[in-house]
Scaffold this motif. Structure first.
Motif, PDB file in Angstrom:
ATOM      1  N   GLN A 168       0.126   5.140   0.933  1.00  0.00           N
ATOM      2  CA  GLN A 168      -0.971   6.336   0.861  1.00  0.00           C
ATOM      3  C   GLN A 168      -0.052   7.612   1.068  1.00  0.00           C
ATOM      4  O   GLN A 168       0.788   7.887   1.660  1.00  0.00           O
ATOM      5  N   SER A 186       0.680  -1.359   0.302  1.00  0.00           N
ATOM      6  CA  SER A 186       0.053   0.130   0.093  1.00  0.00           C
ATOM      7  C   SER A 186       0.574   1.018   0.192  1.00  0.00           C
ATOM      8  O   SER A 186       2.068   1.375   0.322  1.00  0.00           O
ATOM      9  N   ASP A 230      -7.331   2.936  -4.596  1.00  0.00           N
ATOM     10  CA  ASP A 230      -8.963   3.842  -3.919  1.00  0.00           C
ATOM     11  C   ASP A 230      -8.461   4.821  -4.088  1.00  0.00           C
ATOM     12  O   ASP A 230      -8.391   5.151  -2.506  1.00  0.00           O
ATOM     13  N   ALA A 280     -10.590   6.963  -2.381  1.00  0.00           N
ATOM     14  CA  ALA A 280     -11.694   6.721  -1.454  1.00  0.00           C
ATOM     15  C   ALA A 280     -11.038   6.592   0.037  1.00  0.00           C
ATOM     16  O   ALA A 280     -10.496   7.537   1.185  1.00  0.00           O
ATOM     17  N   LYS A 281      -9.486   5.868  -0.040  1.00  0.00           N
ATOM     18  CA  LYS A 281      -8.904   5.802   0.725  1.00  0.00           C
ATOM     19  C   LYS A 281      -7.165   6.490   0.496  1.00  0.00           C
ATOM     20  O   LYS A 281      -5.937   6.128   1.320  1.00  0.00           O
ATOM     21  N   ASN A 282      -7.092   7.440  -0.424  1.00  0.00           N
ATOM     22  CA  ASN A 282      -6.188   7.517  -0.872  1.00  0.00           C
ATOM     23  C   ASN A 282      -5.097   7.254  -0.682  1.00  0.00           C
ATOM     24  O   ASN A 282      -3.762   6.902  -0.800  1.00  0.00           O
ATOM     25  N   THR A 283      -4.881   5.733  -1.518  1.00  0.00           N
ATOM     26  CA  THR A 283      -4.432   4.772  -1.573  1.00  0.00           C
ATOM     27  C   THR A 283      -3.668   4.172  -3.118  1.00  0.00           C
ATOM     28  O   THR A 283      -4.402   4.281  -3.810  1.00  0.00           O
ATOM     29  N   TYR A 318      -1.734   0.414  -4.505  1.00  0.00           N
ATOM     30  CA  TYR A 318      -1.524  -0.406  -4.266  1.00  0.00           C
ATOM     31  C   TYR A 318      -0.475  -1.548  -5.148  1.00  0.00           C
ATOM     32  O   TYR A 318      -0.737  -1.374  -6.693  1.00  0.00           O
TER      33      TYR A 318
END
Length: 126
Positions: free
Chosen positions: A23, A21, A73, A75-78, A80
């Motif tokens: 972020q 991940s 993602d 929404a998660k500011n991530t 992968y």
């Protein structure tokens, strides 16, 4: 300053999988192209993959093509990095940093504001 926090590394056997991940901290992920780099013991840091934030064009170096992929993602500011069929030579510390985009593509050139994080250790061993 644009900085990410990496996580998800670990010890895995050859042929195994990991998901790393990346972020964003303090800014929106989609504002910049992003590169994944790794540094194996005793070796220089090398680019592994990058993605253009506007076009989603992604590049993978030959050694990981077909085994690594990217997903995001918002929404998660991530971001992968999915790593499959891992090999011993994939061992190293993995980092994600903002990189320079080039038209619709991405590069492995760092931005002046890019900062290396602590990275996440990936060890592939039997």
């Amino acid at each position: 300053q644009l900085q990410f926090v990496e996580s998800g590394g670990g010890l895995v056997q050859p042929g195994g999988s990991l998901r790393l991940s990346c972020q964003a901290s303090g800014f929106t992920l989609r504002t910049t192209a992003i590169g994944w780099f790794r540094q194996a013991p005793g070796k220089d840091r090398e680019g592994v993959s990058c993605i253009n934030n506007r076009t989603s064009f992604a590049n993978f170096v030959d050694s990981v093509k077909g085994r690594f992929s990217l997903s995001r993602d918002d929404a998660k500011n991530t971001l992968y990095l999915h790593m499959n069929n891992l090999k011993v030579e994939d061992t190293g510390v993995y980092y994600c940093v903002p990189v320079v985009a080039s038209d619709r593509f991405c590069t492995y050139r760092l931005k002046p504001t890019s900062i290396w994080g602590q990275g996440t250790q990936v060890t592939v061993s039997a």
